[in-house]
Write a protein that holds these residues in place. Structure first.
Motif, PDB file in Angstrom:
ATOM      1  N   GLU A   1      13.086  12.937 -14.781  1.00 27.20           N
ATOM      2  CA  GLU A   1      13.458  12.564 -13.414  1.00 27.20           C
ATOM      3  C   GLU A   1      12.293  11.903 -12.686  1.00 27.20           C
ATOM      4  N   LEU A   2      11.104  12.463 -12.851  1.00 27.85           N
ATOM      5  CA  LEU A   2       9.932  11.882 -12.199  1.00 27.85           C
ATOM      6  C   LEU A   2       9.580  10.518 -12.797  1.00 27.85           C
ATOM      7  N   GLU A   3       9.776  10.380 -14.097  1.00 34.11           N
ATOM      8  CA  GLU A   3       9.517   9.086 -14.735  1.00 34.11           C
ATOM      9  C   GLU A   3      10.453   8.016 -14.180  1.00 34.11           C
ATOM     10  N   HIS A   4      11.710   8.395 -13.927  1.00 27.98           N
ATOM     11  CA  HIS A   4      12.665   7.458 -13.321  1.00 27.98           C
ATOM     12  C   HIS A   4      12.246   7.118 -11.887  1.00 27.98           C
ATOM     13  N   ASP A   5      11.760   8.110 -11.153  1.00 27.38           N
ATOM     14  CA  ASP A   5      11.273   7.855  -9.790  1.00 27.38           C
ATOM     15  C   ASP A   5      10.112   6.869  -9.806  1.00 27.38           C
TER      16      ASP A   5
ATOM     17  N   TYR B   1       0.829  -1.210   0.000  1.00 24.06           N
ATOM     18  CA  TYR B   1       0.000   0.000   0.000  1.00 24.06           C
ATOM     19  C   TYR B   1       0.858   1.252   0.000  1.00 24.06           C
ATOM     20  N   ASP B   2       1.983   1.221   0.700  1.00 19.50           N
ATOM     21  CA  ASP B   2       2.893   2.364   0.685  1.00 19.50           C
ATOM     22  C   ASP B   2       3.401   2.634  -0.734  1.00 19.50           C
ATOM     23  N   LEU B   3       3.691   1.572  -1.457  1.00 16.79           N
ATOM     24  CA  LEU B   3       4.202   1.732  -2.812  1.00 16.79           C
ATOM     25  C   LEU B   3       3.122   2.240  -3.767  1.00 16.79           C
ATOM     26  N   PHE B   4       1.896   1.759  -3.620  1.00 19.41           N
ATOM     27  CA  PHE B   4       0.802   2.298  -4.427  1.00 19.41           C
ATOM     28  C   PHE B   4       0.618   3.789  -4.147  1.00 19.41           C
ATOM     29  N   ASN B   5       0.664   4.146  -2.870  1.00 17.49           N
ATOM     30  CA  ASN B   5       0.518   5.553  -2.499  1.00 17.49           C
ATOM     31  C   ASN B   5       1.652   6.398  -3.072  1.00 17.49           C
ATOM     32  N   SER B   6       2.874   5.871  -2.987  1.00 19.29           N
ATOM     33  CA  SER B   6       4.036   6.600  -3.497  1.00 19.29           C
ATOM     34  C   SER B   6       3.932   6.810  -5.003  1.00 19.29           C
ATOM     35  N   SER B   7       3.458   5.799  -5.693  1.00 21.56           N
ATOM     36  CA  SER B   7       3.307   5.909  -7.140  1.00 21.56           C
ATOM     37  C   SER B   7       2.259   6.963  -7.496  1.00 21.56           C
ATOM     38  N   ALA B   8       1.142   6.963  -6.780  1.00 16.47           N
ATOM     39  CA  ALA B   8       0.093   7.959  -7.036  1.00 16.47           C
ATOM     40  C   ALA B   8       0.594   9.366  -6.725  1.00 16.47           C
ATOM     41  N   GLN B   9       1.381   9.514  -5.657  1.00 18.32           N
ATOM     42  CA  GLN B   9       1.943  10.821  -5.323  1.00 18.32           C
ATOM     43  C   GLN B   9       2.937  11.268  -6.394  1.00 18.32           C
ATOM     44  N   CYS B  10       3.663  10.318  -6.961  1.00 18.66           N
ATOM     45  CA  CYS B  10       4.599  10.645  -8.033  1.00 18.66           C
ATOM     46  C   CYS B  10       3.846  11.173  -9.252  1.00 18.66           C
ATOM     47  N   LEU B  11       2.693  10.589  -9.546  1.00 22.69           N
ATOM     48  CA  LEU B  11       1.879  11.081 -10.660  1.00 22.69           C
ATOM     49  C   LEU B  11       1.381  12.494 -10.381  1.00 22.69           C
ATOM     50  N   ALA B  12       1.002  12.752  -9.132  1.00 27.38           N
ATOM     51  CA  ALA B  12       0.550  14.099  -8.773  1.00 27.38           C
ATOM     52  C   ALA B  12       1.684  15.107  -8.965  1.00 27.38           C
ATOM     53  N   SER B  13       2.899  14.727  -8.619  1.00 28.07           N
ATOM     54  CA  SER B  13       4.051  15.601  -8.865  1.00 28.07           C
ATOM     55  C   SER B  13       4.259  15.809 -10.363  1.00 28.07           C
ATOM     56  N   GLY B  14       4.012  14.752 -11.130  1.00 31.51           N
ATOM     57  CA  GLY B  14       4.158  14.849 -12.581  1.00 31.51           C
ATOM     58  C   GLY B  14       3.175  15.811 -13.209  1.00 31.51           C
TER      59      GLY B  14
ATOM     60  N   CYS C   1      -7.177  14.585 -12.289  1.00 31.17           N
ATOM     61  CA  CYS C   1      -7.166  13.116 -12.204  1.00 31.17           C
ATOM     62  C   CYS C   1      -6.121  12.636 -11.202  1.00 31.17           C
ATOM     63  N   ALA C   2      -4.937  13.239 -11.251  1.00 30.08           N
ATOM     64  CA  ALA C   2      -3.861  12.819 -10.356  1.00 30.08           C
ATOM     65  C   ALA C   2      -4.197  13.139  -8.909  1.00 30.08           C
ATOM     66  N   ALA C   3      -4.788  14.315  -8.670  1.00 28.53           N
ATOM     67  CA  ALA C   3      -5.147  14.690  -7.302  1.00 28.53           C
ATOM     68  C   ALA C   3      -6.210  13.752  -6.742  1.00 28.53           C
ATOM     69  N   VAL C   4      -7.197  13.411  -7.563  1.00 29.83           N
ATOM     70  CA  VAL C   4      -8.265  12.504  -7.135  1.00 29.83           C
ATOM     71  C   VAL C   4      -7.706  11.110  -6.863  1.00 29.83           C
ATOM     72  N   THR C   5      -6.811  10.647  -7.717  1.00 35.12           N
ATOM     73  CA  THR C   5      -6.200   9.325  -7.545  1.00 35.12           C
ATOM     74  C   THR C   5      -5.328   9.278  -6.295  1.00 35.12           C
ATOM     75  N   ALA C   6      -4.508  10.301  -6.096  1.00 38.09           N
ATOM     76  CA  ALA C   6      -3.636  10.332  -4.917  1.00 38.09           C
ATOM     77  C   ALA C   6      -4.444  10.408  -3.628  1.00 38.09           C
ATOM     78  N   GLU C   7      -5.573  11.083  -3.667  1.00 37.90           N
ATOM     79  CA  GLU C   7      -6.425  11.189  -2.483  1.00 37.90           C
ATOM     80  C   GLU C   7      -7.115   9.866  -2.183  1.00 37.90           C
ATOM     81  N   ALA C   8      -7.444   9.115  -3.226  1.00 38.64           N
ATOM     82  CA  ALA C   8      -8.190   7.865  -3.053  1.00 38.64           C
ATOM     83  C   ALA C   8      -7.301   6.676  -2.710  1.00 38.64           C
ATOM     84  N   MET C   9      -6.061   6.666  -3.191  1.00 40.88           N
ATOM     85  CA  MET C   9      -5.230   5.470  -3.078  1.00 40.88           C
ATOM     86  C   MET C   9      -5.027   4.984  -1.644  1.00 40.88           C
ATOM     87  N   PRO C  10      -4.869   5.869  -0.634  1.00 41.15           N
ATOM     88  CA  PRO C  10      -4.709   5.357   0.739  1.00 41.15           C
ATOM     89  C   PRO C  10      -5.913   4.552   1.229  1.00 41.15           C
TER      90      PRO C  10
END
Length: 205
Positions: free
Chosen positions: A49-53, A13-26, A121-130
């Motif tokens: 850089e974000l794609e590599h993250d 779950y931490d990794l899913f959250n991190s990935s969604a947060q990375c998309l929000a940064s993108g 979309c990214a904000a909604v996804t990052a908010e929902a993923m947790p």
């Protein structure tokens, strides 16, 4: 090293959250292209850089899955969700890369609208993923993403009609369509994420 000391289910779950947060940064980085005179090269560099993250997070997710005897839900769903999250970033990074290669220094209004849509979309996804860990209160998320993707489709089709109305030369049309296609694919990938989440909730609830 980090994965040795955390319960495997928590780490998923931490990794899913991190990935969604990375998309929000993108998507926040993409909004730099909305400026009157955007620095496209710098934005593209940040997106790489974000794609590599995001890739590193995805690889850690798959390593965790392959080394875990028990997973929080089906391995196929873990793989699909991780892949769809990664796909969004790939498409967004590709769009900025094409802008640099093609010398596109400014985006038309419709493509700017698509960036704003992706940011939502990214904000909604990052908010929902947790909430995936609890498998509840997620229906509103996939409904909202579906509405946003429908809006992105409408903007994309409207842009194509504008693009092919004859006021631009063929080379410019080709360049802008390639960039638009990547933004549209990113929106589609956000919807695919929501579909996977919906399927997981239905299976596990």
């Amino acid at each position: 090293m980090f994965s040795r000391f955390k319960p495997k289910n928590d780490l998923f779950y931490d990794l899913f959250n991190s990935s969604a947060q990375c998309l929000a940064s993108g998507t926040k980085t993409l909004t730099q292209l909305l400026a009157p005179e955007p620095d496209v090269t710098q934005t593209a560099r940040l997106m790489v850089e974000l794609e590599h993250d995001c890739d590193r997070i995805t690889h850690e997710l798959f390593r965790t899955m392959n080394s875990s005897f028990i997973t929080p839900f089906d391995r196929s769903d873990i793989y699909l969700l991780g892949s769809c999250l990664d796909d969004v970033m790939d498409h967004m990074e590709a769009a900025t890369h094409l802008m640099v290669l093609y010398g596109v220094s400014e985006l038309p209004r419709h493509l700017q609208e698509m960036i704003v849509n992706l940011d939502t979309c990214a904000a909604v996804t990052a908010e929902a993923m947790p909430r995936l860990a609890r498998l509840n209160d997620l229906e509103k998320y996939w409904i909202e993403i579906n509405e946003l993707e429908n809006r992105a489709d409408h903007t994309y089709r409207t842009f194509l009609a504008h693009l092919f109305d004859g006021h631009l030369d063929a080379l410019t049309v080709m360049k802008l369509k390639d960039v638009a296609d990547e933004f549209e694919d990113a929106a589609d990938s956000f919807e695919k994420i929501s579909h996977v989440v919906e399927a997981i909730v239905l299976k596990e609830s």
